[in-house]
Design a protein around this motif. Structure first.
Motif: not given
Length: 206
Positions: A155-167
């Motif tokens: 969660q670098p900002k507000v939104l969640y992201e996949f931790a795996d860059p490939a995903l």
């Protein structure tokens, strides 16, 4: 795609909401009618299909209501992940999709295909076939990975992201498939394969 003969002349694209909703009602039933956003339906479907294999799918163009409930996560920082209960949010949609009569749904698509094609041209593709793009979108969804769960998040900002860059680098459509959970994705892929088998016949034809 070979078109189905229409019992009535097709309306103009701008007047197509009521006729296609009526046709879909005979295939999808009442529960689906409650989920479909009826305004500019063909335009919404075409724009959604075109964007699914891309990086972003604007929520404003999607032709159905969003799943209920908040995106469920567990943990924090290094342990942040999708909650095992999150796929339950998609359960009612998955059951509806599994129950769809594929031949009847594709028959409606074939009947209204000239309007889907017209909307695709208006979207900016005068020299391409919408059915080809639909098959591309289906193939992209079917190629979605089925990673081991729990799926780690950041969660670098507000939104969640996949931790795996490939995903995280996957298309918007594939990310939806990943978020809904492996079991749900397997069920959806089975239905998508049925649809692809039908709409890929005559691909590129008018």
């Amino acid at each position: 795609v070979e078109t189905e003969p229409a019992t009535d002349p097709l309306p103009e694209l701008g007047d197509s909401d009521a006729p296609i909703l009526k046709a879909l009602a005979t295939v999808l039933g009442k529960k689906w009618q409650e989920l479909i956003l009826p305004e500019r339906l063909i335009h919404r479907i075409v724009a959604t299909v075109d964007n699914l294999p891309r990086k972003r799918l604007p929520a404003s163009i999607v032709p159905v209501k969003r799943v209920t409930g908040a995106f469920a996560v567990v943990g924090s920082a290094e342990t942040l992940a999708i909650d095992a209960k999150n796929p339950e949010r998609y359960a009612s949609y998955v059951q509806l999709i599994k129950s769809v009569d594929t031949p009847k749904l594709v028959a409606v698509y074939r009947q209204f295909y000239p309007l889907f094609q017209r909307a695709y041209v208006e979207l900016g593709y005068p020299n391409a076939y919408f059915n080809d793009r639909l098959v591309e979108a289906l193939d992209d969804l079917l190629a979605a990975p089925e990673p081991e769960e729990p799926i780690r998040l950041a969660q670098p900002k507000v939104l969640y992201e996949f931790a795996d860059p490939a995903l995280e680098s996957r298309s918007a459509g594939q990310k939806i498939m990943i978020r809904m959970g492996r079991d749900n994705a397997v069920s959806i892929k089975a239905k998508l394969r049925e649809i692809r088998q039908s709409v890929a016949r005559g691909q590129g034809a008018s």
